[in-house]
Write a protein that holds these residues in place. Structure first.
Motif, PDB file in Angstrom:
ATOM      1  N   CYS A  17       0.817  -1.220   0.000  1.00 56.41           N
ATOM      2  CA  CYS A  17       0.000   0.000   0.000  1.00 56.41           C
ATOM      3  C   CYS A  17       0.847   1.266   0.000  1.00 56.41           C
ATOM      4  CB  CYS A  17      -0.942   0.003   1.201  1.00 56.41           C
ATOM      5  SG  CYS A  17      -0.109   0.181   2.769  1.00 56.41           S
ATOM      6  N   LYS A  18       2.146   1.168   0.153  1.00 52.59           N
ATOM      7  CA  LYS A  18       3.084   2.290   0.124  1.00 52.59           C
ATOM      8  C   LYS A  18       2.828   3.320   1.222  1.00 52.59           C
ATOM      9  CE  LYS A  18       4.017   1.899  -4.812  1.00 52.59           C
ATOM     10  NZ  LYS A  18       3.395   0.626  -4.952  1.00 52.59           N
TER      11      LYS A  18
ATOM     12  N   PHE B 286       8.326   9.741  -0.466  1.00 51.13           N
ATOM     13  CA  PHE B 286       8.268  10.240  -1.831  1.00 51.13           C
ATOM     14  C   PHE B 286       8.934  11.602  -1.991  1.00 51.13           C
ATOM     15  CE2 PHE B 286       4.526   7.397  -1.755  1.00 51.13           C
ATOM     16  CZ  PHE B 286       4.869   6.578  -2.824  1.00 51.13           C
ATOM     17  N   SER B 287       9.694  12.051  -1.012  1.00 53.73           N
ATOM     18  CA  SER B 287      10.267  13.404  -1.067  1.00 53.73           C
ATOM     19  C   SER B 287      11.383  13.532  -2.107  1.00 53.73           C
ATOM     20  CB  SER B 287      10.794  13.794   0.315  1.00 53.73           C
ATOM     21  OG  SER B 287      11.855  12.935   0.703  1.00 53.73           O
ATOM     22  N   LYS B 288      12.049  12.445  -2.490  1.00 52.56           N
ATOM     23  CA  LYS B 288      13.156  12.520  -3.434  1.00 52.56           C
ATOM     24  C   LYS B 288      12.731  12.256  -4.882  1.00 52.56           C
ATOM     25  CE  LYS B 288      16.504  11.199   0.035  1.00 52.56           C
ATOM     26  NZ  LYS B 288      17.539  10.249   0.439  1.00 52.56           N
ATOM     27  N   ILE B 289      11.454  12.094  -5.125  1.00 56.61           N
ATOM     28  CA  ILE B 289      10.965  11.803  -6.457  1.00 56.61           C
ATOM     29  C   ILE B 289      10.603  13.119  -7.154  1.00 56.61           C
ATOM     30  CG2 ILE B 289       9.133  10.682  -7.791  1.00 56.61           C
ATOM     31  CD1 ILE B 289       9.031   8.565  -5.619  1.00 56.61           C
ATOM     32  N   ASP B 290      11.142  13.309  -8.367  1.00 56.35           N
ATOM     33  CA  ASP B 290      10.840  14.511  -9.151  1.00 56.35           C
ATOM     34  C   ASP B 290       9.483  14.328  -9.822  1.00 56.35           C
ATOM     35  OD1 ASP B 290      13.244  15.687  -8.491  1.00 56.35           O
ATOM     36  OD2 ASP B 290      14.277  14.787 -10.196  1.00 56.35           O
ATOM     37  N   VAL B 291       8.657  15.350  -9.707  1.00 60.10           N
ATOM     38  CA  VAL B 291       7.339  15.316 -10.340  1.00 60.10           C
ATOM     39  C   VAL B 291       7.445  15.969 -11.710  1.00 60.10           C
ATOM     40  CG1 VAL B 291       4.939  16.029 -10.150  1.00 60.10           C
ATOM     41  CG2 VAL B 291       6.220  15.422  -8.083  1.00 60.10           C
ATOM     42  N   LYS B 292       7.096  15.212 -12.760  1.00 59.06           N
ATOM     43  CA  LYS B 292       7.130  15.741 -14.141  1.00 59.06           C
ATOM     44  C   LYS B 292       5.707  15.980 -14.578  1.00 59.06           C
ATOM     45  CE  LYS B 292      11.305  13.249 -15.291  1.00 59.06           C
ATOM     46  NZ  LYS B 292      11.929  12.261 -16.169  1.00 59.06           N
TER      47      LYS B 292
END
Length: 50
Positions: free
Chosen positions: A37-38, A43-49
């Motif tokens: 379920c995550k 998720f702070s290091k994930i770049d949002v495109k």
């Protein structure tokens, strides 16, 4: 006491210890649930495109 009574008491004691261990482990959870379920993922290091 005969051997059969001692064996029954020993098995009962093992079963009680097992159940207590299950209950103890269910109340002491980790920070994440361990399923897919995550809920514990960072998720702070994930770049949002966009």
């Amino acid at each position: 006491m005969d051997t059969q009574t001692i064996l029954v008491f020993a098995l009962f004691l093992i079963a009680v210890i097992y159940v207590v261990r299950l209950v103890y482990r269910s109340f002491n959870t980790k920070t994440s649930c361990g399923s897919s379920c995550k809920c514990g993922v960072d998720f702070s290091k994930i770049d949002v495109k966009k």
